[in-house]
Design an enzyme around this catalytic site. Structure first.
Site, mmCIF file in Angstrom:
data_model
loop_
_atom_site.group_PDB
_atom_site.id
_atom_site.type_symbol
_atom_site.label_atom_id
_atom_site.label_comp_id
_atom_site.label_asym_id
_atom_site.label_seq_id
_atom_site.Cartn_x
_atom_site.Cartn_y
_atom_site.Cartn_z
ATOM 1 N N GLY A 282 0.826 -1.191 0.000
ATOM 2 C CA GLY A 282 0.000 0.000 0.000
ATOM 3 C C GLY A 282 0.861 1.241 0.000
ATOM 4 N N ALA A 283 1.903 1.212 0.833
ATOM 5 C CA ALA A 283 2.860 2.307 0.906
ATOM 6 C C ALA A 283 4.081 1.803 1.654
ATOM 7 C CB ALA A 283 2.256 3.520 1.617
ATOM 8 N N GLU B 114 7.484 3.293 4.109
ATOM 9 C CA GLU B 114 7.951 4.444 4.862
ATOM 10 C C GLU B 114 9.427 4.778 4.660
ATOM 11 O OE1 GLU B 114 8.325 0.924 7.874
ATOM 12 O OE2 GLU B 114 7.049 1.518 6.192
ATOM 13 N N ASN B 115 9.963 4.596 3.461
ATOM 14 C CA ASN B 115 11.361 4.950 3.223
ATOM 15 C C ASN B 115 11.648 6.334 3.797
ATOM 16 O OD1 ASN B 115 11.509 2.615 1.355
ATOM 17 N ND2 ASN B 115 10.275 3.928 0.041
ATOM 18 N N HIS C 98 -0.194 7.127 8.501
ATOM 19 C CA HIS C 98 0.542 5.922 8.913
ATOM 20 C C HIS C 98 2.027 6.045 8.562
ATOM 21 C CE1 HIS C 98 0.747 1.456 9.609
ATOM 22 N NE2 HIS C 98 1.793 1.598 8.810
ATOM 23 N N GLU C 99 2.298 6.447 7.331
ATOM 24 C CA GLU C 99 3.691 6.509 6.886
ATOM 25 C C GLU C 99 4.463 7.628 7.578
ATOM 26 O OE1 GLU C 99 4.493 3.936 5.376
ATOM 27 O OE2 GLU C 99 2.416 3.350 4.979
ATOM 28 N N HIS D 125 5.761 6.687 10.943
ATOM 29 C CA HIS D 125 6.965 5.864 10.908
ATOM 30 C C HIS D 125 8.260 6.675 10.878
ATOM 31 C CE1 HIS D 125 5.785 1.721 10.735
ATOM 32 N NE2 HIS D 125 5.036 1.853 9.662
ATOM 33 N N GLU E 72 4.800 -1.682 13.112
ATOM 34 C CA GLU E 72 3.553 -1.566 12.357
ATOM 35 C C GLU E 72 2.338 -1.383 13.254
ATOM 36 O OE1 GLU E 72 3.702 -0.811 9.528
ATOM 37 O OE2 GLU E 72 5.642 -1.551 8.845
#
Length: 946
Positions: free
Chosen positions: A350-351, A353-354, A386-387, A390, A409
């Site tokens: 979905g995505a 978090e780099n 969410h990202e 992180h 997570e």
């Protein structure tokens, strides 16, 4: 629609018909919600596509590895300090190989921790150039003398480059290992890969990356474990006219000519000390829009047309406020100099978090208000939240090993609601965690084949075992348990402990107990330490059902299982008992929190007021569903609660109204002494319910009835009951519901007027393809029902519109709706299309098959399709087996599942091993439930007909 607060504001249910009418409404509503919610319930998933049911399996290695390169974990003799990496992706096919390739050079500086004559470093699917006859060149630093290379080889199984030295590296000394290599820029969505799309009539290629969890080794040789943090110096060589992105800001861009090819070289600032799985490299001709937060650039990147049409504006508008919120919440500044977010046409998760360069599916970052629904907008909001969460929790402070993935997570899945609520305070989005996490994961964690949140390190070694950790347990149970911790500590205390934890371990790695230590320092009064309480929730699988006898005040707890007769083989260090925080109320008044500290207890022990009642007084436990457990009561208290719901349901908090429905349905499935039809009576209060969350809870649970009955005679009776009132309800609902609910209800119940309405709208579009008359919020329901009622012409038109779609959310709606046809050969053709990347993107293969399996006509076709083509790893098997077997409820289907397992045992099921076990377990439970409940449900429905 998806998680839609908007729906709750438009419900207006007062005065609806009682009894059968309420049941009909509930079942009808499931049609539209299932379509949209399924897409949004997959949560913002990082790194790898989340496995909705799979649980890790213990390595089945028959022999004990002897040599270091036979182990899947790196030796502890070397520690990386920094990398200098140059990568050159070619965005055109190589003339000699016929492949897209990239070339690169990498020099890693590492420190020797223990004397050793061996270097073991991850390397997978890279062709290494021989340097002085070997795969790498070793240099001593700061006066250290490097031994010469004796031999080197690639250990394919464990994905290593192994270098045997003629002498020993010296502890405390530093060295540099240099490699030159070439890799394929494949379309496999892993490592350094390519994405393709069409714009302005031509094909365009993007070089992009996905490193989590074990794919950085496909891009360059590296120490590819999360605890092996280092500083990365990145340079990208790329085609003139393209832009290069990485984790840091670009600090130098120069044009050059290499071997006669004109290129641009972009050098980036050194990263912070970080893990390999958070690296990102992208080359594209994308465009961007820019904002700022305290001197840091915030940029949204996407295809040029998407940016020009404003599809990135919403994400940009909410990013700044959410970053500000998280800085205050964590009491720590955003740790980087820029924040890039990019929408990719091909992306498996979905995505992801780099750090500093977050990657997304287009549907998770781009929003077009003219085409996308409000559910799509909410999806963007929660995924971005969410990202961004992180950037601190996960990136700044990182898990030491993948057995604690839940800590990353689960935490992000919890605080995403806090960030989203800050950005959109009128949406009441924090309430959605009950539906999207707590109730969702209950269904998985109630299986005997579930697993603890935190597992022993030795149980999670191989890449498949690591991939299995990306599942509903890690995300949703992690969120639910951390939310419970925050609730009984209080949010301010929780946030102070979290800030202490992040500041102490910044740029380093931790285990879960480090967080407990810091929360313990700032704790309020508790009956046990944070360690003692929380370890019971993370070191043993499952959850309890707490039973309260309001006649005696006696409280008990018991491990809740979907099938009470299932055998739990996994031992528990706490004998499946928990320290349970119980927030509760009596007769509408909140009382002091109670703790159940053992298997049984008396509620009036010590200073706590009793949970006994008199007269019409009722007890409600797990107030606002602050705890991760179910609640059961004596029958008298259940009846008093039901009476309260039907007389004035607003006295009971909103979230608890959803809890009562969900607990009641699932306690019945656990063989708690209920008559099945009593569940249907409990839902009658919904004729007065105006809010979304209780309705959605009922919809999801009643959808189980539909799945179990829609191939049998009970479903026919159900439709007879509902069809008699459908026409009048269509008029009533159009005033009191939003249109989605009314249309979905009528179509699901087979009302001819609904079929004509949706078909007419769709036909109007067919007559004028350039003008779609269907409202964005109605598209999923209208498309699906018109295609289901139509034939080849409707399907072919929708397929053409899907191929022409330039907005990802529109394409997604059409792709799901194409699976609604009732024509078997069209479904079979669609199944074939799913394996052709020219027709269905690889990222969408699994969900397309699952959409087809969601169709009662398509389910057996999809099951046959998977069995005929299974070859071990050909699909995202965990998600597939979960989707295709949702309806399985017969002995024949159970036999087929077991035979499939036996037939493919030699090939294996990789990261889907326990997904298959869970499918067998669920099917067994379904068979038992249908046998026990079909007759009483049919009798109740028959009575409603009279």
């Amino acid at each position: 629609m998806a998680k839609g607060f908007y729906i709750s504001k438009n419900m207006g249910l007062a005065g609806l018909l009682m009894g059968a009418v309420a049941v009909v409404i509930i079942i009808a509503l499931a049609a539209v919600y299932d379509k949209e919610k399924t897409k949004n319930q997959n949560k913002p998933v990082d790194g790898v596509a989340m496995l909705t049911t799979a649980s890790p399996t213990t390595s089945s290695t028959l022999s004990t590895p002897k040599d270091p390169w036979e182990h899947y974990r790196l030796p502890d003799s070397l520690s990386p300090v920094s990398y200098n990496i140059t990568l050159w992706p070619r965005l055109v096919v190589n003339a000699s190989t016929g492949l897209y390739i990239f070339t690169g050079q990498s020099a890693v500086v590492f420190q020797c921790k223990k004397d050793t004559d061996l270097i073991v470093i991850h390397c997978n699917k890279l062709n290494l150039t021989l340097l002085n006859g070997h795969h790498a060149r070793l240099t001593g630093l700061d006066g250290a003398t490097a031994p010469t290379v004796k031999t080197s080889w690639l250990q394919v199984k464990t994905e290593y480059l192994v270098i045997q030295l003629n002498g020993k590296l010296t502890a405390g000394k530093s060295y540099r290992l240099s490699t030159d290599f070439q890799g394929e820029l494949a379309d496999d969505l892993k490592g350094f890969y390519r994405s393709e799309y069409t714009e302005d009539g031509g094909k365009k290629v993007v070089a992009t990356s996905q490193m989590q969890a074990t794919f950085a080794r496909k891009a360059f040789p590296c120490f590819d474990e999360p605890a092996m943090k280092a500083v990365f110096h990145i340079t990208l060589i790329h085609q003139r006219g393209t832009v290069a992105l990485s984790n840091g800001r670009d600090v130098e861009t120069v044009n050059s000519t290499i071997d006669g090819t004109e290129v641009t070289m972009t050098r980036f600032e050194p990263t912070k000390r970080m893990s390999t799985y958070l690296l990102a490299f992208i080359v594209s001709d994308f465009d961007h829009i820019t904002g700022s937060i305290e001197n840091n650039n915030v940029r949204i990147w996407a295809r040029r047309k998407a940016i020009a049409e404003g599809h990135g504006n919403y994400a940009l508008n909410v990013t700044g406020p959410m970053l500000n919120f998280f800085e205050r919440y964590y009491n720590a500044s955003y740790p980087l100099s820029k924040s890039d977010q990019i929408a990719l046409p091909d992306f498996n998760a979905g995505a992801m978090e780099n750090w500093g360069l977050i990657t997304y599916r287009e549907t998770a970052l781009l929003y077009d208000p003219a085409i996308s629904s409000v559910g799509n907008k909410e999806r963007v909001l929660t995924v971005v939240a969410h990202e961004l969460a992180h950037m601190w929790f996960g990136n700044l402070v990182t898990l030491r090993w993948w057995n604690d993935l839940w800590l990353n997570e689960g935490f992000a899945s919890y605080v995403e609601y806090l960030g989203a609520d800050y950005a959109e305070p009128t949406w009441n989005i924090k309430e959605q965690t009950i539906l999207n996490d707590v109730h969702k994961v209950f269904a998985v964690d109630a299986l005997a084949s579930s697993h603890p949140l935190s597992r022993k390190e030795e149980e999670v070694n191989q890449p498949d075992e690591i991939s299995e950790m990306f599942n509903t347990i890690s995300y949703s149970k992690g969120a639910a348990v951390l939310r419970m911790l925050s609730e009984f500590l209080t949010e301010p205390v929780f946030a102070r402990g979290l800030s202490s934890y992040l500041n102490e371990f910044a740029f380093n790695n931790t285990v879960y107990s480090d967080l407990w230590d810091h929360l313990q320092k700032v704790r309020m009064s508790l009956p046990h330490t944070v360690h003692d309480i929380m370890n019971r929730w993370i070191l043993q699988m499952g959850f309890p059902v707490v039973t309260i006898d309001t006649a005696t005040g006696h409280i008990t707890q018991k491990h809740f299982l979907l099938d009470p007769d299932s055998v739990v083989d996994r031992p528990s260090p706490y004998n499946y008992t928990w320290l349970v925080p119980i927030k509760w109320m009596k007769g509408g008044v909140e009382r002091e929190q109670h703790w159940l500290l053992q298997e049984t207890g008396i509620s009036n022990a010590n200073r706590h007021p009793p949970m006994t009642t008199a007269g019409s007084e009722w007890v409600l436990a797990n107030l606002n569903v602050s705890g991760y457990y179910r609640v059961n009561y004596d029958m008298d208290n259940w009846e008093r609660l039901l009476n309260q719901l039907t007389t004035d349901h607003t006295v009971i908090p909103l979230i608890n109204r959803a809890q009562i429905v969900d607990d009641a349905f699932n306690l019945e499935r656990d063989s708690v002494p209920w008559e099945s039809v009593l569940i249907l009576y409990i839902t009658r209060y919904l004729s007065q319910e105006r809010d979304y969350i209780p309705w959605e809870s009922a919809l999801r649970n009643l959808n189980y009835y539909i799945l179990m009955f829609d191939r049998g005679q009970a479903y026919g009776v159900l439709q007879v009951v509902s069809r008699s009132t459908a026409l009048s309800l269509l008029s009533l609902l159009s005033l009191r519901y939003n249109q989605i609910n009314a249309i979905s209800f009528a179509c699901r119940m087979g009302v001819e007027r609904c079929r004509v309405l949706t078909s007419d709208w769709f036909r109007e579009w067919m007559l004028n393809p350039d003008h779609n008359p269907i409202h964005p919020n109605l598209k999923t329901t209208v498309y699906c029902n018109a295609i289901a009622a139509g034939g080849v012409a409707e399907w072919d038109f929708a397929w053409q519109m899907f191929k022409n779609a330039t907005v990802a959310t529109e394409a997604a709606k059409l792709r799901s709706s194409l699976a609604c046809t009732k024509v078997p050969w069209l479904l079979n053709r669609y199944l074939d299309y799913s394996l052709d990347p020219a027709k269905i993107r690889k990222q969408d293969c699994t969900s397309t098959i699952n959409y087809i399996a969601g169709n009662v006509v398509g389910m057996p076709l999809a099951w046959d399709f998977i069995r005929a083509r299974y070859g071990g790893g050909s699909f995202s098997f965990s998600n597939l087996i979960n989707g295709v077997t949702r309806r399985f409820s017969t002995e024949f289907e159970l036999k087929q599942l077991k035979q499939f397992k036996e037939d493919n045992a030699r090939v294996g099921f990789g990261s889907g091993t326990l997904a298959l076990e869970q499918a067998i377990e669920r099917t067994t439970a379904n068979i038992k439930w249908v046998a026990e409940n079909q007759e009483p449900v049919m009798k109740w429905l028959a009575n409603e007909c009279t």
